[in-house]
Design an enzyme around this catalytic site. Structure first.
Site, PDB file in Angstrom:
ATOM      1  CB  CYS A  77      -1.008  -0.150   1.284  1.00 18.79           C
ATOM      2  SG  CYS A  77      -2.038  -1.523   1.266  1.00 18.79           S
ATOM      3  CB  CYS A  80      -0.006   3.156  -4.547  1.00 23.00           C
ATOM      4  SG  CYS A  80      -0.008   1.978  -5.742  1.00 23.00           S
ATOM      5  CB  CYS A 115      -6.157  -0.904  -3.336  1.00 20.73           C
ATOM      6  SG  CYS A 115      -6.821   0.901  -3.474  1.00 20.73           S
ATOM      7  CB  CYS A 178     -32.662   1.463  12.124  1.00 15.82           C
ATOM      8  SG  CYS A 178     -32.196   0.193  11.053  1.00 15.82           S
ATOM      9  CB  CYS A 223     -29.027  -4.376  14.191  1.00 15.91           C
ATOM     10  SG  CYS A 223     -28.107  -3.315  15.650  1.00 15.91           S
TER      11      CYS A 223
END
Length: 262
Positions: A77, A80, A115, A178, A223
């Site tokens: 990572c 880049c 990526c 919710c 949930c």
């Protein structure tokens, strides 16, 4: 899910059913509260100090993964993006973000895997794997203290509205939404716990109940299981849309990753 977790989820959902009311208006921006504000002093102290915050163990693993070459491309990572403390500052505060190639928003976890497959030519990391949680926590840690700044434009608005609809839609055998817990009844107690406003300011976060780090999608699926609804698979469009709405709903609030919660 463990028996103990399942029982607690069902108790929580049943208590929500007892408190269910007609929809209320969304919480005004000035009245929003992080789950941090509703925790005990001891749990807040655990989050506040990196030396005692167990989520920092994943952040340290994520830093190592950030600098480790992977895949057929033999690329890290850092090759880049350089120093994450600079390049990743503010990034987590903008996710989920619209991806032109997919023509829809993607979560931070999905961006990491895009990526990996596109740049590193490596296999994607499994959802809730130690590696994906560690990288997500490390990237999000660079935005700690910064305000959530989700960008909503003509491309992303339909997905925001889909997430809003999901937040307010009754579902499952308990016929709950919710919003009935987290908009209408926040601050009250259910099954001995304070109902939070459900702002996703600290994910991935360490839950004492889990004894480990977990993603927002894990919490959402818990949930849904608690209200006896069928949870979508990890990475499903429905979960990303709901995450987009929740992050927009928390706009301006500060990132706390890695947060600690009961």
């Amino acid at each position: 899910m463990s028996l103990r977790t399942g029982v607690r989820s069902l108790a929580w959902a049943a208590a929500c059913a007892l408190l269910a009311n007609a929809w209320a208006a969304e919480i005004p921006l000035g009245e929003r509260r992080s789950g941090y504000d509703l925790m005990s002093r001891e749990t807040r102290a655990m989050q506040d100090e990196d030396a005692t915050n167990p989520g920092m163990l994943w952040v340290l693993d994520g830093e190592a993964l950030w600098n480790r070459k992977a895949g057929a491309a033999g690329r890290a990572c850092a090759d880049c993006h350089g120093d994450a403390r600079a390049s990743m500052k503010g990034v987590a505060a903008r996710y989920p973000a619209f991806d032109s190639a997919r023509a829809r928003p993607v979560s931070l976890e999905q961006r990491i895997n895009l990526c990996r497959t596109g740049r590193q030519k490596a296999a994607p990391l499994a959802y809730e794997s130690k590696e994906l949680l560690a990288l997500s926590a490390y990237v999000a840690r660079q935005s700690r203290g910064l305000p959530i700044s989700i960008v909503i434009d003509a491309r992303s608005k339909p997905f925001l509205e889909a997430g809003r609809e999901a937040f307010h839609r009754r579902q499952g055998q308990l016929n709950l939404a919710c919003a009935q817990c987290h908009d209408d009844n926040w601050g009250k107690r259910l099954a001995g716990s304070v109902i939070p406003q459900a702002h996703p300011t600290g994910y991935p976060l360490y839950r004492l109940e889990w004894q480990g780090l977990g993603s927002l999608e894990r919490r959402l699926r818990n949930c849904l299981t608690g209200i006896r609804a069928q949870p979508p698979d990890f990475g499903a469009a429905e979960l990303v849309d709901l995450e987009l709405f929740l992050m927009w709903r928390a706009r301006g609030m500060k990132i706390e990753t890695p947060a600690v919660r009961p």
